[in-house]
Design a protein around this motif. Structure first.
Motif, PDB file in Angstrom:
ATOM      1  N   ALA A  41      -5.594  -1.189  -8.489  1.00  0.00           N
ATOM      2  CA  ALA A  41      -4.131  -1.045  -8.554  1.00  0.00           C
ATOM      3  C   ALA A  41      -3.420  -2.288  -8.031  1.00  0.00           C
ATOM      4  O   ALA A  41      -2.420  -2.710  -8.590  1.00  0.00           O
ATOM      5  CB  ALA A  41      -3.692   0.179  -7.759  1.00  0.00           C
ATOM      6  N   LEU A  42      -3.927  -2.863  -6.929  1.00  0.00           N
ATOM      7  CA  LEU A  42      -3.252  -4.000  -6.317  1.00  0.00           C
ATOM      8  C   LEU A  42      -3.680  -5.343  -6.888  1.00  0.00           C
ATOM      9  O   LEU A  42      -2.952  -6.319  -6.779  1.00  0.00           O
ATOM     10  CB  LEU A  42      -3.489  -3.995  -4.804  1.00  0.00           C
ATOM     11  CG  LEU A  42      -2.932  -2.792  -4.045  1.00  0.00           C
ATOM     12  CD1 LEU A  42      -3.337  -2.859  -2.584  1.00  0.00           C
ATOM     13  CD2 LEU A  42      -1.431  -2.725  -4.181  1.00  0.00           C
ATOM     14  N   PRO A  66       9.461  -3.042   6.058  1.00  0.00           N
ATOM     15  CA  PRO A  66       8.096  -2.665   6.457  1.00  0.00           C
ATOM     16  C   PRO A  66       7.098  -2.674   5.305  1.00  0.00           C
ATOM     17  O   PRO A  66       5.934  -3.007   5.498  1.00  0.00           O
ATOM     18  CB  PRO A  66       8.266  -1.256   7.025  1.00  0.00           C
ATOM     19  CG  PRO A  66       9.698  -1.140   7.375  1.00  0.00           C
ATOM     20  CD  PRO A  66      10.447  -2.042   6.452  1.00  0.00           C
ATOM     21  N   ASP A  67       7.550  -2.309   4.102  1.00  0.00           N
ATOM     22  CA  ASP A  67       6.634  -2.310   2.964  1.00  0.00           C
ATOM     23  C   ASP A  67       6.185  -3.732   2.619  1.00  0.00           C
ATOM     24  O   ASP A  67       5.022  -3.944   2.262  1.00  0.00           O
ATOM     25  CB  ASP A  67       7.282  -1.651   1.747  1.00  0.00           C
ATOM     26  CG  ASP A  67       7.411  -0.148   1.916  1.00  0.00           C
ATOM     27  OD1 ASP A  67       6.511   0.451   2.533  1.00  0.00           O
ATOM     28  OD2 ASP A  67       8.413   0.419   1.446  1.00  0.00           O
ATOM     29  N   ASN A  68       7.085  -4.698   2.705  1.00  0.00           N
ATOM     30  CA  ASN A  68       6.709  -6.088   2.436  1.00  0.00           C
ATOM     31  C   ASN A  68       5.696  -6.567   3.461  1.00  0.00           C
ATOM     32  O   ASN A  68       4.737  -7.274   3.120  1.00  0.00           O
ATOM     33  CB  ASN A  68       7.932  -6.993   2.468  1.00  0.00           C
ATOM     34  CG  ASN A  68       8.912  -6.691   1.358  1.00  0.00           C
ATOM     35  OD1 ASN A  68       8.860  -5.644   0.735  1.00  0.00           O
ATOM     36  ND2 ASN A  68       9.821  -7.610   1.107  1.00  0.00           N
ATOM     37  N   VAL A  69       5.896  -6.183   4.718  1.00  0.00           N
ATOM     38  CA  VAL A  69       4.975  -6.593   5.779  1.00  0.00           C
ATOM     39  C   VAL A  69       3.609  -5.972   5.558  1.00  0.00           C
ATOM     40  O   VAL A  69       2.578  -6.651   5.620  1.00  0.00           O
ATOM     41  CB  VAL A  69       5.546  -6.209   7.163  1.00  0.00           C
ATOM     42  CG1 VAL A  69       4.528  -6.431   8.254  1.00  0.00           C
ATOM     43  CG2 VAL A  69       6.815  -6.989   7.451  1.00  0.00           C
ATOM     44  N   ARG A  70       3.578  -4.664   5.281  1.00  0.00           N
ATOM     45  CA  ARG A  70       2.290  -3.994   5.069  1.00  0.00           C
ATOM     46  C   ARG A  70       1.556  -4.582   3.862  1.00  0.00           C
ATOM     47  O   ARG A  70       0.348  -4.805   3.910  1.00  0.00           O
ATOM     48  CB  ARG A  70       2.470  -2.494   4.883  1.00  0.00           C
ATOM     49  CG  ARG A  70       1.147  -1.761   4.663  1.00  0.00           C
ATOM     50  CD  ARG A  70       1.335  -0.264   4.534  1.00  0.00           C
ATOM     51  NE  ARG A  70       1.784   0.336   5.760  1.00  0.00           N
ATOM     52  CZ  ARG A  70       0.987   0.639   6.792  1.00  0.00           C
ATOM     53  NH1 ARG A  70      -0.283   0.364   6.724  1.00  0.00           N
ATOM     54  NH2 ARG A  70       1.471   1.206   7.865  1.00  0.00           N
ATOM     55  N   PHE A  71       2.284  -4.852   2.785  1.00  0.00           N
ATOM     56  CA  PHE A  71       1.646  -5.408   1.590  1.00  0.00           C
ATOM     57  C   PHE A  71       1.031  -6.778   1.879  1.00  0.00           C
ATOM     58  O   PHE A  71      -0.093  -7.055   1.475  1.00  0.00           O
ATOM     59  CB  PHE A  71       2.664  -5.512   0.444  1.00  0.00           C
ATOM     60  CG  PHE A  71       2.099  -6.099  -0.814  1.00  0.00           C
ATOM     61  CD1 PHE A  71       1.171  -5.407  -1.565  1.00  0.00           C
ATOM     62  CD2 PHE A  71       2.498  -7.353  -1.248  1.00  0.00           C
ATOM     63  CE1 PHE A  71       0.644  -5.942  -2.732  1.00  0.00           C
ATOM     64  CE2 PHE A  71       1.982  -7.899  -2.413  1.00  0.00           C
ATOM     65  CZ  PHE A  71       1.051  -7.187  -3.149  1.00  0.00           C
ATOM     66  N   ASP A  72       1.757  -7.625   2.609  1.00  0.00           N
ATOM     67  CA  ASP A  72       1.203  -8.935   2.926  1.00  0.00           C
ATOM     68  C   ASP A  72       0.021  -8.812   3.880  1.00  0.00           C
ATOM     69  O   ASP A  72      -0.947  -9.553   3.748  1.00  0.00           O
ATOM     70  CB  ASP A  72       2.274  -9.843   3.523  1.00  0.00           C
ATOM     71  CG  ASP A  72       1.832 -11.289   3.503  1.00  0.00           C
ATOM     72  OD1 ASP A  72       1.812 -11.869   2.392  1.00  0.00           O
ATOM     73  OD2 ASP A  72       1.466 -11.824   4.569  1.00  0.00           O
ATOM     74  N   THR A 101       2.333   3.682  -5.426  1.00  0.00           N
ATOM     75  CA  THR A 101       1.503   4.819  -5.811  1.00  0.00           C
ATOM     76  C   THR A 101       0.399   5.056  -4.792  1.00  0.00           C
ATOM     77  O   THR A 101      -0.013   6.196  -4.590  1.00  0.00           O
ATOM     78  CB  THR A 101       0.881   4.600  -7.200  1.00  0.00           C
ATOM     79  OG1 THR A 101       0.045   3.435  -7.153  1.00  0.00           O
ATOM     80  CG2 THR A 101       1.949   4.441  -8.265  1.00  0.00           C
ATOM     81  N   LEU A 102      -0.067   4.000  -4.144  1.00  0.00           N
ATOM     82  CA  LEU A 102      -1.117   4.124  -3.133  1.00  0.00           C
ATOM     83  C   LEU A 102      -0.551   4.373  -1.744  1.00  0.00           C
ATOM     84  O   LEU A 102      -1.128   5.095  -0.942  1.00  0.00           O
ATOM     85  CB  LEU A 102      -1.972   2.848  -3.105  1.00  0.00           C
ATOM     86  CG  LEU A 102      -2.709   2.522  -4.392  1.00  0.00           C
ATOM     87  CD1 LEU A 102      -3.306   1.138  -4.318  1.00  0.00           C
ATOM     88  CD2 LEU A 102      -3.788   3.551  -4.631  1.00  0.00           C
ATOM     89  N   TYR A 103       0.577   3.717  -1.430  1.00  0.00           N
ATOM     90  CA  TYR A 103       1.198   3.812  -0.113  1.00  0.00           C
ATOM     91  C   TYR A 103       2.662   4.225  -0.307  1.00  0.00           C
ATOM     92  O   TYR A 103       3.529   3.372  -0.408  1.00  0.00           O
ATOM     93  CB  TYR A 103       1.138   2.467   0.612  1.00  0.00           C
ATOM     94  CG  TYR A 103      -0.263   1.904   0.700  1.00  0.00           C
ATOM     95  CD1 TYR A 103      -1.138   2.344   1.681  1.00  0.00           C
ATOM     96  CD2 TYR A 103      -0.697   0.946  -0.206  1.00  0.00           C
ATOM     97  CE1 TYR A 103      -2.417   1.837   1.753  1.00  0.00           C
ATOM     98  CE2 TYR A 103      -1.983   0.442  -0.129  1.00  0.00           C
ATOM     99  CZ  TYR A 103      -2.837   0.888   0.842  1.00  0.00           C
ATOM    100  OH  TYR A 103      -4.106   0.391   0.908  1.00  0.00           O
TER     101      TYR A 103
END
Length: 192
Positions: A41-42, A66-72, A101-103
């Motif tokens: 997916a990623l 927070p989503d940008n931080v977690r993704f990086d 979809t995953l997080y």
């Protein structure tokens, strides 16, 4: 010569078997969780990320989503690399739609910063400089003359507290002078 070819072929077969054994099968992952594997997916193999790592980056850069931080962090696996990327670029790329979809997004209330106004659970910074620097009382004072050298050169103060107070006062003078210039130009436009 044929021995060298045999060694190369054997090495290639061993590498392919090792990759096949260590890579997660997309069919097995998709069938066990009911959706695509995180790697599929990623587009990369996500690293292990804890909430403490995300909180550590958000403590340094509270304006980052927070989503940008977690993704990086999923991509790098390192708080240091993520913070360096923020310092160099000033932002982090938003995650793709497949990330959500995953997080799924979590509405986690973030701690209020000092000086910020709160509305409900979310904190919002002031919308203008007057509110940010708490200059509302000084704006209503119309007797303040227009200073052409607002915030200019200041004398070096002996203590850190005096230097900080001097800096705050010069900022306030610059903001108020800019506001007066803006109001003067708006009045000139209305008059003409």
């Amino acid at each position: 010569m044929s021995e060298v070819v045999n060694v190369i072929v054997a090495f290639a077969v061993v590498v392919m078997i090792f990759r096949w054994v260590t890579s997660p099968g997309t069919d097995a992952a998709a069938s066990s969780s009911g959706g695509p594997s995180p790697q599929a997916a990623l587009g990369f193999r996500p690293k292990n990320v804890t909430q403490a790592m995300v909180d550590q980056v958000l403590a340094m850069f509270p304006d980052m989503p927070p989503d940008n931080v977690r993704f990086d962090l999923l991509r790098t696996g390192s708080v240091e690399l993520t913070t360096n990327k923020i310092l160099e670029r000033g932002f982090l790329e938003p995650p793709p739609q497949s990330y959500y979809t995953l997080y799924p997004r979590q509405d986690v209330p973030r701690p209020a910063q000092s000086g910020a106004r709160t509305t409900g659970a979310a904190t919002r910074p002031p919308t203008n400089l007057i509110a940010r620097y708490h200059l509302e009382k000084r704006v209503s004072d119309t007797t303040v003359p227009l200073d052409t050298d607002a915030g200019g050169k200041a004398a070096w103060e002996e203590s850190a507290e005096k230097r900080e107070a001097s800096l705050k006062e010069r900022k306030a003078q610059m903001i108020l002078a800019a506001r007066q210039r803006l109001l003067a130009t708006q009045k000139a436009k209305e008059a003409s």
